[in-house]
Write a protein that holds these residues in place. Structure first.
Motif, short mmCIF file in Angstrom:
data_model
loop_
_atom_site.label_atom_id
_atom_site.label_comp_id
_atom_site.label_asym_id
_atom_site.label_seq_id
_atom_site.Cartn_x
_atom_site.Cartn_y
_atom_site.Cartn_z
N GLY A 64 0.84 -1.35 -0.05
CA GLY A 64 -0.08 -0.07 0.14
C GLY A 64 0.77 1.14 0.00
N LYS A 65 2.19 1.05 0.09
CA LYS A 65 3.03 2.49 0.24
C LYS A 65 3.27 2.80 -1.06
N ALA A 86 6.21 -10.52 -11.43
CA ALA A 86 6.79 -11.25 -10.33
C ALA A 86 6.31 -10.89 -9.14
N VAL A 87 6.47 -9.59 -8.79
CA VAL A 87 5.99 -9.49 -7.36
C VAL A 87 4.57 -9.35 -7.33
N GLN A 88 4.05 -9.13 -8.35
CA GLN A 88 2.41 -9.42 -8.11
C GLN A 88 1.99 -10.86 -7.87
N LYS A 89 2.95 -11.80 -8.40
CA LYS A 89 2.62 -13.19 -8.08
C LYS A 89 2.83 -13.49 -6.61
N ARG A 90 3.56 -12.80 -6.07
CA ARG A 90 3.99 -12.91 -4.83
C ARG A 90 3.14 -12.24 -3.70
N GLY A 91 2.11 -11.75 -4.41
CA GLY A 91 0.91 -10.86 -3.62
C GLY A 91 1.03 -9.54 -3.16
N LEU A 92 2.20 -8.87 -3.73
CA LEU A 92 2.57 -7.72 -3.73
C LEU A 92 1.87 -6.64 -4.82
N LEU A 93 2.02 -5.46 -4.57
CA LEU A 93 1.56 -4.69 -5.61
C LEU A 93 -0.03 -4.85 -6.17
N GLN A 94 -0.70 -5.28 -5.42
CA GLN A 94 -2.07 -5.70 -5.82
C GLN A 94 -2.96 -4.39 -6.12
N ASP A 95 -2.69 -3.50 -5.48
CA ASP A 95 -3.23 -2.17 -5.88
C ASP A 95 -2.19 -1.25 -6.63
N THR A 96 -2.37 -1.57 -7.86
CA THR A 96 -1.34 -1.08 -8.91
C THR A 96 -1.31 0.35 -9.02
N LEU A 100 4.04 4.86 -9.46
CA LEU A 100 4.18 5.72 -10.43
C LEU A 100 5.39 5.48 -11.24
N LEU A 101 5.23 5.67 -12.71
CA LEU A 101 6.37 5.51 -13.68
C LEU A 101 6.35 6.62 -14.34
N SER A 102 7.40 7.50 -14.38
CA SER A 102 7.83 8.95 -15.05
C SER A 102 7.70 8.49 -16.34
N ASN A 103 6.72 9.52 -17.02
CA ASN A 103 6.53 9.85 -18.48
C ASN A 103 7.95 10.26 -18.91
N ARG A 104 8.83 10.68 -18.40
CA ARG A 104 9.99 11.41 -18.95
C ARG A 104 11.27 10.60 -18.81
N ALA A 105 10.99 9.21 -18.16
CA ALA A 105 11.96 8.34 -17.82
C ALA A 105 12.19 8.02 -19.32
N HIS A 106 13.69 7.74 -19.63
CA HIS A 106 14.30 7.26 -20.88
C HIS A 106 14.16 5.70 -20.88
N VAL A 196 1.60 -1.44 -23.59
CA VAL A 196 0.14 -1.40 -23.10
C VAL A 196 0.26 -1.82 -21.63
N LYS A 197 1.03 -2.76 -21.32
CA LYS A 197 0.94 -3.18 -19.97
C LYS A 197 1.55 -2.14 -18.98
N LEU A 198 2.70 -1.23 -19.45
CA LEU A 198 3.19 -0.16 -18.62
C LEU A 198 2.40 1.23 -18.46
N ALA A 199 1.51 1.20 -19.66
CA ALA A 199 0.89 2.62 -19.71
C ALA A 199 0.19 3.03 -18.48
N PRO A 200 -0.64 2.04 -17.74
CA PRO A 200 -1.27 2.44 -16.72
C PRO A 200 -0.41 3.15 -15.43
N PHE A 201 0.81 2.77 -15.27
CA PHE A 201 1.30 3.17 -14.26
C PHE A 201 2.14 4.72 -14.90
N VAL A 202 2.13 5.27 -16.09
CA VAL A 202 3.07 6.25 -16.64
C VAL A 202 2.04 7.61 -16.02
N SER A 203 3.12 8.44 -15.38
CA SER A 203 2.34 9.75 -15.01
C SER A 203 3.66 10.91 -14.81
#
Ligand code: GDP
Ligand code: IMO
Ligand code: MG
Length: 432
Positions: A64-65, A86-96, A100-106, A196-203
């Motif tokens: 949740g952090k 991999a982390v989702q399989k371990r039960g982590l990051l259930q709340d996606t 946050l993934l930067s839109n400016r990251a290369h 497509v998989k990463l787009a929901p995280f991009v901001s």
């Protein structure tokens, strides 16, 4: 409110991941600010729960952090997608929504990895010993303004245009190294699927961080690599291609330096290095092998054995000053149990003359002879101890001597890989 940066003060693998995992409890947001999948940060909560992260911030074990990958990180989409799964399989990051993934990251493209490998191979015995993760070539494209950013990756048309524009030069380089060319039809479908998989995280991570700062939240900035691997301040050219120092958090994420309250430097109780390049206190004998075995010194990213040596005060005085560290976290003190005496380099000799500063010229850095001070060791296992006063007197003296030589307090002593195997003398979040 406190904004705190954690950086490595040696050649990486100091135990930054463990410290971030420990301090994440006190933070509202954890931001990885530079580097890429060249990093390997090991987190260990319970006995079985070990996780190595390369791109996902080391606050991930705290469900949740909020965690963020900042604009200065170079993101390999294949690695990030598989790490998320991999982390989702371990039960982590259930709340996606917490990541946050930067839109400016290369973006590290597949051809960056090919070029990294081709160049290392061509250098032969003069190789840098990179992690082969494509970091150098990706950052070259960033600086030469031909890179692909996350905001480009998630727009199929922009991605196609950028890749088509970039491939002729990339292929000329690959040809130079005797490698097959890369075709856009082999790249785009996979990249589009990853996008497509990463787009929901991009901001806009920079904006989110500044807003949280304005709200008075506690922000923890996670460094990668170590100061002696910094492209400006490290043992150039045996360095990574980015700025690894604390001030890089300000430039890379995008906020003003006065916002920072504390900089915690992480140092192993001895020194390690993976890859090539000078290492003044390296132990080439059985003592080095002993540290490597007892400390399980094998790279978290590449599995390569880490070179081991004594703690180096000349290097540390330099790196702590470059970062402006406000306190230290000393890790792997447990590994030194049974080593007697312990040595600390307190100066260097170059051509018979004593020098006190870390040389810029790597030929000099390779030639210096450390001047050692001997300190009495201890035999007891200390991994179950949780208070500084409970440590053997010799271990307490070792810590005090380091504090005195560096003129900096040791806030945290790590005595094992697990989160609980820690002696907190002062919580750095409560220092400022
Ligand atoms: P990072 O890159 O700085 O996060 O460090 P790594 O995770 O690459 O390497 C540090 C290694 O040391 C990992 O295997 C950790 O689990 C382990 N480690 C961290 N702190 C301690 C400690 O105090 N004692 C021991 N024995 N191992 C530790
Ligand atoms: P963490 O965050 C240790 C080293 C490589 C090589 C040099 C250049 O886990 O501490 P690169 O692939 O970046 O072009 O390689 O830098 N290196 C690291 N060494 N820990 C790391 O990260 C490293 N990241 C890069 O071994 O010598
Ligand atoms: Mg590491």
């Amino acid at each position: 409110m406190a904004n705190l940066i954690v950086v490595g003060t040696q050649w990486g693998d100091e135990g930054k991941g463990k410290l971030i995992d420990l301090l994440a409890e006190f933070a509202d947001l954890i931001v990885r600010f530079q580097g890429g999948a060249n990093a390997g940060h090991t987190l260990k909560v319970g006995d079985a729960e070990e996780l190595i992260t390369h791109l996902i911030p080391s606050g991930i074990m705290h469900s949740g952090k909020r965690i963020a990958i900042g604009p200065g990180v170079v993101v390999d989409p294949e690695t990030l997608v598989s790490e998320i799964e991999a982390v989702q399989k371990r039960g982590l990051l259930q709340d996606t929504s917490v990541l946050l993934l930067s839109n400016r990251a290369h973006v590290v493209m597949p051809y960056h990895r090919l070029l990294d490998a081709a160049r290392e191979m061509a250098k032969g015995s003069k190789k840098i010993g990179t992690t082969l993760r494509g970091i150098g070539p990706c950052l070259e494209d960033k600086v030469s303004r031909t890179g692909v950013r996350m905001c480009d990756l998630i727009d199929p048309q922009v991605l196609e245009d950028k890749v088509l524009a970039r491939l002729p030069e990339i292929n000329a380089l690959l040809k130079h190294y005797g490698r097959d060319p890369v075709e856009e039809k082999d790249l785009l479908p996979t990249l589009n699927q990853q996008a497509v998989k990463l787009a929901p995280f991009v901001s806009d991570v920079g904006e989110a961080v500044r807003q949280e700062m304005d709200r008075g939240k506690n922000i923890l900035f996670e460094g990668a690599q170590g100061t002696l691997l910094d492209v400006d301040h490290g043992t150039y050219p045996f360095v990574t291609s980015s700025n690894t120092v604390a001030s890089a958090a300000c430039t890379a994420v995008g906020f003003g330096a006065p916002r920072i309250d504390s900089v915690v430097g992480v140092a192993k109780a001895y020194t390690t290095r993976v890859g090539e390049g000078p290492f003044p206190t390296e132990l080439m004998d059985e003592k080095g092998v002993h540290l490597q075995e007892k400390g399980a010194e094998f790279g978290a990213t590449t599995g390569r054995p880490r070179r081991c040596g004594w703690l180096d005060m000349v290097a540390l005085r330099y790196t702590l000053a470059v970062n402006g560290c406000t306190s230290l976290c000393l890790t792997k003190l447990d590994v030194l149990a049974g080593t007697n005496p312990i040595k600390i380099a307190v100066g260097y000799k170059l051509s018979g003359k004593e020098i006190q500063s870390f040389p810029a010229d790597i030929r000099a850095a390779a030639q210096v002879e450390p001047v050692y001070e001997e300190i009495e060791g201890w035999d007891e296992d200390i991994s179950d101890l949780r208070e500084k006063e409970a440590l053997p007197v010799a271990a307490q003296r070792y810590i005090s001597r380091i504090e005195m030589l560096l003129n900096l307090p040791v806030d945290i002593v790590s005595v094992g890989p697990g989160r609980r195997e820690t002696i907190v003398i002062q919580n750095p979040f409560r220092r400022g």
